[in-house]
Design an enzyme around this catalytic site. Structure first.
Site, PDB file in Angstrom:
ATOM      1  N   LYS A 235       0.841  -1.210   0.000  1.00 14.72           N
ATOM      2  CA  LYS A 235       0.000   0.000   0.000  1.00 14.72           C
ATOM      3  C   LYS A 235       0.873   1.256   0.000  1.00 14.72           C
ATOM      4  O   LYS A 235       0.558   2.234  -0.680  1.00 14.72           O
ATOM      5  CB  LYS A 235      -0.964  -0.041   1.192  1.00 14.72           C
ATOM      6  CG  LYS A 235      -2.012  -1.136   1.027  1.00 14.72           C
ATOM      7  CD  LYS A 235      -2.845  -1.417   2.268  1.00 14.72           C
ATOM      8  CE  LYS A 235      -3.730  -2.640   2.017  1.00 14.72           C
ATOM      9  NZ  LYS A 235      -4.545  -3.028   3.171  1.00 14.72           N
TER      10      LYS A 235
ATOM     11  N   GLN B  79      -5.025  -2.002   9.370  1.00 13.64           N
ATOM     12  CA  GLN B  79      -4.865  -3.314   8.738  1.00 13.64           C
ATOM     13  C   GLN B  79      -5.518  -4.385   9.610  1.00 13.64           C
ATOM     14  O   GLN B  79      -5.239  -4.468  10.809  1.00 13.64           O
ATOM     15  CB  GLN B  79      -3.366  -3.608   8.548  1.00 13.64           C
ATOM     16  CG  GLN B  79      -3.074  -4.846   7.744  1.00 13.64           C
ATOM     17  CD  GLN B  79      -3.475  -4.735   6.270  1.00 13.64           C
ATOM     18  OE1 GLN B  79      -3.418  -3.661   5.669  1.00 13.64           O
ATOM     19  NE2 GLN B  79      -3.913  -5.843   5.700  1.00 13.64           N
TER      20      GLN B  79
ATOM     21  N   ASP C 165     -10.625   2.605   3.930  1.00 19.37           N
ATOM     22  CA  ASP C 165     -11.145   1.274   3.600  1.00 19.37           C
ATOM     23  C   ASP C 165     -12.660   1.256   3.426  1.00 19.37           C
ATOM     24  O   ASP C 165     -13.226   0.219   3.090  1.00 19.37           O
ATOM     25  CB  ASP C 165     -10.749   0.268   4.694  1.00 19.37           C
ATOM     26  CG  ASP C 165      -9.384  -0.356   4.427  1.00 19.37           C
ATOM     27  OD1 ASP C 165      -8.957  -0.381   3.253  1.00 19.37           O
ATOM     28  OD2 ASP C 165      -8.750  -0.822   5.393  1.00 19.37           O
TER      29      ASP C 165
END
Ligand code: NAP
Length: 285
Positions: free
Chosen positions: A53, A97, A120
């Site tokens: 990422k 995460q 997200d």
């Protein structure tokens, strides 16, 4: 191999080019785009995803901020970091995460992320907007899958879709997006209590495997000519494999996405898109 390969690389590169242009337009107005990642623990797969990422953020000209915390971090300390990133004007978007170590429930932490910085798209406000069909930051993997299907001209209108897996990260939001007006698929969500999974998936025009179980979907699960999207990423000695027996299924499916190189790059692209969208909104004030 008879099936058409649904590679995510080309379309992900196209999305990245679009995102890079939007990042450059913001830079021209004096606004840098900042993406923060929060990783708790030392899980090697998670570390690999987070590194990917950061590399992707650099490719499109974003700044990224790496916060790696030890596995034994107290929940209150994780909360404090999220609060700090919420308040930091250099951070336009952030992600936590998952999974968290020790089976710690990520939802309270996701809920404390500012929904306007939710890279997200998993904050309840953003998931609520998704259910209502309102614009918002969308979960990166489901939106990446839709984009992959569009890129290859796979029609969802009127299609029977079986999504295997009901996580809030992939299966559930994907099923809702596919069923919204405009997408118009007829969707069934399968899980561990589903009786006769193969009988169910054999009825589908599109099967999405998002269970995280290597070899779960074999040729007996697929109607000849059906489209198969493999979301699973299962580490093995020889690298990542999906949930689908790729070699056998690609002999009967009409199209199939590979692992790696299918949904993975599209997920990263979706994340970058959310980050730049968040930054544009912040720049508008
Ligand atoms: P998760 O939270 O563990 O959820 C897995 C889901 O699959 C659950 O709903 C579970 O059912 C279902 N399932 C498990 N075994 C099954 C079986 N034998 N038959 C039917 N359903 C079964 O996983 P996740 O976070 O959604 O991730 C799923 C996979 O996608 C993982 O391999 C993950 O690494 C991968 N992933 C890839 C990307 C990417 O960018 N490529 C992004 C996100 C996730 P129950 O609810 O009944 O337990």
């Amino acid at each position: 191999m008879k099936a058409r390969l649904l590679s995510g690389k080309e379309e992900a590169a196209a999305v990245e080019a679009e995102v890079a242009a939007r990042v450059a337009a913001l830079a021209a107005r004096g606004k840098a785009v900042g993406l923060a990642t929060v990783l708790v623990g030392e899980d090697p797969a998670s570390q690999t995803y987070v590194r990917g990422k950061h590399r992707a953020a650099a490719r499109v000209g974003m700044r990224s901020f790496d916060h790696a915390l030890p596995a034994e971090t107290a929940p209150a300390d994780l909360e404090r970091l999220i609060d700090r990133l919420n308040a930091d004007p250099a951070v336009d978007a952030m992600l936590l995460q998952i999974p968290l170590p020790g089976g710690l429930d990520p939802l309270p932490f996701i809920e404390s992320i500012d929904p306007a910085k939710d890279a997200d798209g998993l904050h309840p406000e953003n998931l609520g907007r998704l259910v209502l069909g309102l614009p918002g930051l969308r979960p990166a993997t489901p939106s990446g899958i839709l984009r992959l299907l569009d890129h290859y001209g796979v029609e969802t209108r009127g299609a029977i879709v079986v999504v295997v897996g009901r996580s809030f990260l992939v299966g559930r939001p994907l099923a809702i997006l596919l069923g919204l007006k405009g997408r118009d698929a007829t969707v069934t969500v399968a899980h561990t209590a589903t009786a006769d999974l193969a009988g169910l998936t054999r009825q589908a025009d599109i099967v999405v495997a998002a269970a995280g179980r290597r070899g779960l979907i074999g040729p007996e699960h697929i109607r000849p000519g059906a489209v198969v999207v493999d979301v699973g990423t299962n580490p093995t000695e020889s690298g990542l494999v999906g949930d689908v027996d790729f070699v056998a299924v690609s002999e009967i499916a009409g199209a199939i996405s590979p692992v790696p190189g299918g949904v993975g790059p599209m997920t990263i692209a979706g994340l970058l898109e959310n980050a730049v969208t968040a930054a544009e909104r912040h720049a508008e004030g």
